[in-house]
Scaffold this motif. Structure first.
Motif, PDB file in Angstrom:
ATOM      1  N   LYS A  50      -1.833   2.665  -5.339  1.00 56.78           N
ATOM      2  CA  LYS A  50      -1.213   2.650  -6.673  1.00 56.78           C
ATOM      3  C   LYS A  50      -2.272   2.662  -7.777  1.00 56.78           C
ATOM      4  N   LYS A  51      -3.342   1.903  -7.585  1.00 57.18           N
ATOM      5  CA  LYS A  51      -4.420   1.892  -8.582  1.00 57.18           C
ATOM      6  C   LYS A  51      -4.992   3.291  -8.759  1.00 57.18           C
ATOM      7  N   ARG A  52      -5.219   3.971  -7.649  1.00 59.45           N
ATOM      8  CA  ARG A  52      -5.815   5.307  -7.718  1.00 59.45           C
ATOM      9  C   ARG A  52      -4.852   6.337  -8.305  1.00 59.45           C
ATOM     10  N   LEU A  53      -3.584   6.224  -7.964  1.00 57.40           N
ATOM     11  CA  LEU A  53      -2.604   7.178  -8.481  1.00 57.40           C
ATOM     12  C   LEU A  53      -2.521   7.128 -10.001  1.00 57.40           C
ATOM     13  N   ASN A  54      -2.702   5.957 -10.573  1.00 59.60           N
ATOM     14  CA  ASN A  54      -2.646   5.810 -12.032  1.00 59.60           C
ATOM     15  C   ASN A  54      -3.776   6.548 -12.737  1.00 59.60           C
ATOM     16  N   ASN A  55      -4.846   6.872 -12.013  1.00 60.36           N
ATOM     17  CA  ASN A  55      -6.003   7.519 -12.623  1.00 60.36           C
ATOM     18  C   ASN A  55      -6.163   8.985 -12.216  1.00 60.36           C
ATOM     19  N   MET A  56      -5.151   9.568 -11.609  1.00 61.24           N
ATOM     20  CA  MET A  56      -5.241  10.954 -11.137  1.00 61.24           C
ATOM     21  C   MET A  56      -4.443  11.885 -12.039  1.00 61.24           C
ATOM     22  N   ASP A  57      -4.911  13.134 -12.114  1.00 58.45           N
ATOM     23  CA  ASP A  57      -4.086  14.120 -12.802  1.00 58.45           C
ATOM     24  C   ASP A  57      -2.951  14.540 -11.859  1.00 58.45           C
ATOM     25  N   GLU A  58      -1.954  15.193 -12.386  1.00 59.77           N
ATOM     26  CA  GLU A  58      -0.722  15.464 -11.638  1.00 59.77           C
ATOM     27  C   GLU A  58      -0.932  16.299 -10.366  1.00 59.77           C
ATOM     28  N   LYS A  59      -1.772  17.300 -10.432  1.00 59.51           N
ATOM     29  CA  LYS A  59      -1.975  18.155  -9.259  1.00 59.51           C
ATOM     30  C   LYS A  59      -2.618  17.372  -8.115  1.00 59.51           C
ATOM     31  N   ILE A  60      -3.668  16.645  -8.419  1.00 62.31           N
ATOM     32  CA  ILE A  60      -4.347  15.853  -7.392  1.00 62.31           C
ATOM     33  C   ILE A  60      -3.423  14.751  -6.877  1.00 62.31           C
ATOM     34  N   LYS A  61      -2.664  14.131  -7.788  1.00 62.20           N
ATOM     35  CA  LYS A  61      -1.730  13.075  -7.413  1.00 62.20           C
ATOM     36  C   LYS A  61      -0.691  13.599  -6.418  1.00 62.20           C
ATOM     37  N   THR A  62      -0.138  14.783  -6.687  1.00 65.00           N
ATOM     38  CA  THR A  62       0.869  15.372  -5.810  1.00 65.00           C
ATOM     39  C   THR A  62       0.291  15.649  -4.421  1.00 65.00           C
ATOM     40  N   GLU A  63      -0.913  16.213  -4.377  1.00 65.12           N
ATOM     41  CA  GLU A  63      -1.560  16.500  -3.099  1.00 65.12           C
ATOM     42  C   GLU A  63      -1.850  15.213  -2.326  1.00 65.12           C
ATOM     43  N   PHE A  64      -2.312  14.194  -3.024  1.00 68.68           N
ATOM     44  CA  PHE A  64      -2.622  12.907  -2.400  1.00 68.68           C
ATOM     45  C   PHE A  64      -1.358  12.262  -1.831  1.00 68.68           C
ATOM     46  N   ILE A  65      -0.281  12.283  -2.589  1.00 73.61           N
ATOM     47  CA  ILE A  65       0.988  11.716  -2.124  1.00 73.61           C
ATOM     48  C   ILE A  65       1.481  12.464  -0.890  1.00 73.61           C
ATOM     49  N   ASP A  66       1.354  13.773  -0.875  1.00 75.50           N
ATOM     50  CA  ASP A  66       1.761  14.556   0.293  1.00 75.50           C
ATOM     51  C   ASP A  66       0.954  14.174   1.531  1.00 75.50           C
ATOM     52  N   LYS A  67      -0.358  13.997   1.359  1.00 78.57           N
ATOM     53  CA  LYS A  67      -1.216  13.581   2.480  1.00 78.57           C
ATOM     54  C   LYS A  67      -0.809  12.200   2.991  1.00 78.57           C
ATOM     55  N   ILE A  68      -0.512  11.304   2.057  1.00 81.88           N
ATOM     56  CA  ILE A  68      -0.115   9.946   2.441  1.00 81.88           C
ATOM     57  C   ILE A  68       1.195   9.975   3.226  1.00 81.88           C
ATOM     58  N   LYS A  69       2.166  10.734   2.742  1.00 86.80           N
ATOM     59  CA  LYS A  69       3.458  10.822   3.430  1.00 86.80           C
ATOM     60  C   LYS A  69       3.308  11.408   4.824  1.00 86.80           C
ATOM     61  N   GLN A  70       2.513  12.456   4.935  1.00 83.21           N
ATOM     62  CA  GLN A  70       2.296  13.110   6.224  1.00 83.21           C
ATOM     63  C   GLN A  70       1.623  12.145   7.207  1.00 83.21           C
ATOM     64  N   SER A  71       0.620  11.464   6.742  1.00 85.11           N
ATOM     65  CA  SER A  71      -0.103  10.517   7.586  1.00 85.11           C
ATOM     66  C   SER A  71       0.803   9.360   8.008  1.00 85.11           C
ATOM     67  N   TYR A  72       1.589   8.839   7.073  1.00 83.51           N
ATOM     68  CA  TYR A  72       2.506   7.738   7.376  1.00 83.51           C
ATOM     69  C   TYR A  72       3.488   8.159   8.458  1.00 83.51           C
ATOM     70  N   LYS A  73       4.024   9.349   8.314  1.00 85.72           N
ATOM     71  CA  LYS A  73       4.973   9.866   9.296  1.00 85.72           C
ATOM     72  C   LYS A  73       4.309  10.015  10.667  1.00 85.72           C
ATOM     73  N   GLU A  74       3.096  10.545  10.670  1.00 89.44           N
ATOM     74  CA  GLU A  74       2.348  10.738  11.916  1.00 89.44           C
ATOM     75  C   GLU A  74       1.997   9.401  12.572  1.00 89.44           C
ATOM     76  N   ASN A  75       1.544   8.444  11.772  1.00 86.78           N
ATOM     77  CA  ASN A  75       1.108   7.154  12.316  1.00 86.78           C
ATOM     78  C   ASN A  75       2.248   6.249  12.752  1.00 86.78           C
ATOM     79  N   THR A  76       3.454   6.496  12.276  1.00 89.36           N
ATOM     80  CA  THR A  76       4.583   5.641  12.653  1.00 89.36           C
ATOM     81  C   THR A  76       5.552   6.334  13.606  1.00 89.36           C
ATOM     82  N   LYS A  77       5.276   7.555  13.998  1.00 89.86           N
ATOM     83  CA  LYS A  77       6.225   8.290  14.845  1.00 89.86           C
ATOM     84  C   LYS A  77       6.361   7.681  16.240  1.00 89.86           C
ATOM     85  N   LYS A  78       5.366   6.927  16.682  1.00 81.99           N
ATOM     86  CA  LYS A  78       5.434   6.313  18.008  1.00 81.99           C
ATOM     87  C   LYS A  78       6.355   5.093  18.042  1.00 81.99           C
ATOM     88  N   LEU A  79       6.746   4.599  16.894  1.00 83.75           N
ATOM     89  CA  LEU A  79       7.640   3.446  16.818  1.00 83.75           C
ATOM     90  C   LEU A  79       9.087   3.886  16.996  1.00 83.75           C
TER      91      LEU A  79
END
Length: 112
Positions: A50-79
């Motif tokens: 959240k701290k980092r998202l507040n300091n990002m421009d919109e394009k970088i923020k969108t890409e970062f959020i997409d990476k986070i969502k993808q990683s979260y999905k990948e890391n929790t799929k075994k549950l």
């Protein structure tokens, strides 16, 4: 009383030493570990994100959020569904606890 004070200070230092410092990681490293940590660590990670998202421009923020969502999905799929729900609830509780322990200035910076 002196013993109690020493014990209290020792516990605080132990707790601080036990938490991870996510501020030293680059954005890609943060994204990769999302969903793979213990609930209290995940809460710390969310705050750092959240701290980092507040300091990002919109394009970088969108890409970062997409990476986070993808990683979260990948890391929790075994549950399974029950484990996933339990994990998410534990993370939410740890996040609430962490938020309640920080000052109003930090909460405002995080947009909370």
């Amino acid at each position: 009383m002196k013993f109690f004070n020493i014990l209290l200070v020792s516990c605080i230092f132990a707790l601080c030493a036990y938490t991870k410092d996510f501020s030293i990681l680059v954005n890609d490293e943060l994204a990769k570990i999302r969903g793979s940590l213990k609930p209290y660590e995940e809460a710390e990670l969310i705050i750092e994100i959240k701290k980092r998202l507040n300091n990002m421009d919109e394009k970088i923020k969108t890409e970062f959020i997409d990476k986070i969502k993808q990683s979260y999905k990948e890391n929790t799929k075994k549950l399974n569904a029950e484990e996933f729900k339990k994990y998410e609830n534990e993370v939410k509780e740890a996040f609430k606890t962490k938020i309640n322990s920080i000052g109003d200035k930090v909460k405002k910076e995080l947009g909370l």
